[in-house]
Design a protein around this motif. Structure first.
Motif, PDB file in Angstrom:
ATOM      1  N   ALA A  78       0.855  -1.185   0.000  1.00 41.67           N
ATOM      2  CA  ALA A  78       0.000   0.000   0.000  1.00 41.67           C
ATOM      3  C   ALA A  78       0.887   1.231   0.000  1.00 41.67           C
ATOM      4  O   ALA A  78       1.717   1.407   0.902  1.00 41.67           O
ATOM      5  CB  ALA A  78      -0.910  -0.006   1.218  1.00 41.67           C
ATOM      6  N   LYS A  79       0.707   2.104  -1.028  1.00 39.59           N
ATOM      7  CA  LYS A  79       1.582   3.265  -1.202  1.00 39.59           C
ATOM      8  C   LYS A  79       0.747   4.524  -1.412  1.00 39.59           C
ATOM      9  O   LYS A  79       0.494   4.939  -2.546  1.00 39.59           O
ATOM     10  CB  LYS A  79       2.509   3.057  -2.402  1.00 39.59           C
ATOM     11  N   PRO A  80       0.298   5.157  -0.331  1.00 36.64           N
ATOM     12  CA  PRO A  80      -0.473   6.396  -0.482  1.00 36.64           C
ATOM     13  C   PRO A  80       0.428   7.594  -0.708  1.00 36.64           C
ATOM     14  O   PRO A  80       1.630   7.552  -0.448  1.00 36.64           O
ATOM     15  CB  PRO A  80      -1.184   6.508   0.870  1.00 36.64           C
ATOM     16  N   SER A  81      -0.188   8.684  -1.180  1.00 38.83           N
ATOM     17  CA  SER A  81       0.485   9.971  -1.276  1.00 38.83           C
ATOM     18  C   SER A  81       0.086  10.830  -0.084  1.00 38.83           C
ATOM     19  O   SER A  81      -0.800  10.472   0.693  1.00 38.83           O
ATOM     20  CB  SER A  81       0.123  10.681  -2.577  1.00 38.83           C
ATOM     21  N   SER A  82       0.716  11.991   0.035  1.00 36.53           N
ATOM     22  CA  SER A  82       0.432  12.875   1.152  1.00 36.53           C
ATOM     23  C   SER A  82      -1.001  13.375   1.097  1.00 36.53           C
ATOM     24  O   SER A  82      -1.526  13.710   0.045  1.00 36.53           O
ATOM     25  CB  SER A  82       1.399  14.061   1.127  1.00 36.53           C
ATOM     26  N   GLY A  83      -1.639  13.428   2.270  1.00 34.66           N
ATOM     27  CA  GLY A  83      -2.994  13.948   2.360  1.00 34.66           C
ATOM     28  C   GLY A  83      -4.018  12.851   2.498  1.00 34.66           C
ATOM     29  O   GLY A  83      -3.962  11.830   1.803  1.00 34.66           O
ATOM     30  N   ASP A 109       6.103   8.238   0.757  1.00 39.16           N
ATOM     31  CA  ASP A 109       7.169   9.032   0.155  1.00 39.16           C
ATOM     32  C   ASP A 109       7.793   9.985   1.168  1.00 39.16           C
ATOM     33  O   ASP A 109       8.540  10.889   0.799  1.00 39.16           O
ATOM     34  CB  ASP A 109       6.671   9.799  -1.065  1.00 39.16           C
ATOM     35  N   GLY A 110       7.466   9.795   2.454  1.00 36.66           N
ATOM     36  CA  GLY A 110       8.028  10.633   3.494  1.00 36.66           C
ATOM     37  C   GLY A 110       7.245  11.898   3.762  1.00 36.66           C
ATOM     38  O   GLY A 110       7.605  12.686   4.638  1.00 36.66           O
ATOM     39  N   SER A 111       6.146  12.124   3.012  1.00 37.78           N
ATOM     40  CA  SER A 111       5.297  13.291   3.249  1.00 37.78           C
ATOM     41  C   SER A 111       4.401  13.046   4.465  1.00 37.78           C
ATOM     42  O   SER A 111       4.229  11.913   4.915  1.00 37.78           O
ATOM     43  CB  SER A 111       4.428  13.567   2.022  1.00 37.78           C
ATOM     44  N   ALA A 112       3.840  14.108   4.998  1.00 36.35           N
ATOM     45  CA  ALA A 112       2.971  13.976   6.157  1.00 36.35           C
ATOM     46  C   ALA A 112       1.571  13.513   5.756  1.00 36.35           C
ATOM     47  O   ALA A 112       1.141  13.686   4.615  1.00 36.35           O
ATOM     48  CB  ALA A 112       2.883  15.310   6.888  1.00 36.35           C
ATOM     49  N   ASN A 140       9.362   4.681   4.560  1.00 38.69           N
ATOM     50  CA  ASN A 140       9.051   6.118   4.411  1.00 38.69           C
ATOM     51  C   ASN A 140       7.594   6.482   4.642  1.00 38.69           C
ATOM     52  O   ASN A 140       7.137   7.519   4.130  1.00 38.69           O
ATOM     53  CB  ASN A 140       9.477   6.639   3.032  1.00 38.69           C
ATOM     54  N   LEU A 141       6.843   5.680   5.383  1.00 40.34           N
ATOM     55  CA  LEU A 141       5.459   6.053   5.670  1.00 40.34           C
ATOM     56  C   LEU A 141       5.430   6.988   6.874  1.00 40.34           C
ATOM     57  O   LEU A 141       5.945   6.669   7.944  1.00 40.34           O
ATOM     58  CB  LEU A 141       4.611   4.819   5.956  1.00 40.34           C
TER      59      LEU A 141
END
Length: 265
Positions: A78-83, A109-112, A140-141
């Protein structure tokens, strides 16, 4: 045979055939809101080595149709993006149970505020996770490992979760989740809405804070006859109708032990 099956299109793709000869990988990324793939029977995934769900611009969902049980050897990435609006989600379709048996790897990707969601959708038959869940620092989650669902819908976690300290384990949506393992790790626990029932002693990490409730919902931690130690305890119930409960639904006595850390109450 082997290969890569990719869905980057709008809408939802239904896998309904007997794909038992497939041994490759499956990659899903939705280009529209709540798109993804429906796994409609027990042979639809074949013997896929992995299924990867990526949320780049919209929520991406892997749906398990009623009665579907995934192969033990298939890993879910599972690979979400920020937000929160760009979350990934594994869901059972209302009307029956859905079971994921293989390992689950949460990556970012290390984003919040990245959200990996597991969404229960049926009040009689649960979404069951039998595989272990991992998210190392290298994955990087930074965000939420979220158990959610419609009100009073059922979810069961039979695997362990080992996620890094940048990840919050959350329960929300009004669903009723049961955690049947011990030795789990994360950075923080927050029961926002719904109920989390413990199915083992120290099912929650013993050294991290636990928050129960928010400003507008009812949140319940049910010890269910099991002892639990936590690193800190607080609640939040300022809004009208909000309430936070710690209960024991079992006739077996249970003890909750906590020692609040500095700055946490």
């Amino acid at each position: 045979g082997a290969g890569i099956l990719t869905n980057n299109n709008s809408g939802t793709v239904i896998l309904s055939g007997n794909n038992s000869g497939y041994t490759g990988n499956i990659y899903v990324s939705a280009n529209n809101n709540n798109g993804g793939v429906v796994i409609s029977n027990n042979t639809a995934l074949g013997n896929a080595a992995s299924v990867t769900i990526v949320s780049a611009a919209n929520p991406t969902i892997l749906f398990l149709a009623a009665g579907v049980s995934s192969p033990v050897g298939t890993t879910l990435y599972a690979k979400p993006s920020s937000g929160a609006s760009f979350r990934t989600s594994l869901e059972n379709i209302s009307g029956g149970a859905g079971t994921w048996n293989g390992p689950i790897v949460l990556q970012g990707d290390g984003s919040a505020n990245e959200v990996c969601q597991f969404n229960a959708r049926d009040t009689n038959s649960p979404l069951t996770l039998n595989g272990n869940v991992t998210a190392t620092l290298a994955d990087n989650l930074v965000g939420q490992f979220l158990f959610s669902g419609n009100s009073n819908c059922l979810g069961v976690m039979n695997g362990t979760f080992t996620v890094n300290t940048n990840v919050v384990f959350e329960v929300s949506g009004g669903a009723l989740w049961t955690l049947n393992t011990s030795g789990n790790t994360c950075g923080y626990v927050w029961i926002i809405n719904g109920k989390l029932t413990l199915g083992a002693n120290n099912a929650l990490p013993v050294n991290v804070p636990v928050q129960i409730g928010n400003n507008q919902n009812v949140a319940i931690l049910d010890l269910a006859g099991h002892n639990q130690q936590v690193g800190g305890l607080t609640n939040s119930q300022a809004g009208a109708g909000a309430a936070s409960f710690i209960t024991n639904s079992s006739v077996t006595a249970a003890t909750l032990t906590y020692s609040n850390i500095a700055g946490f109450q």
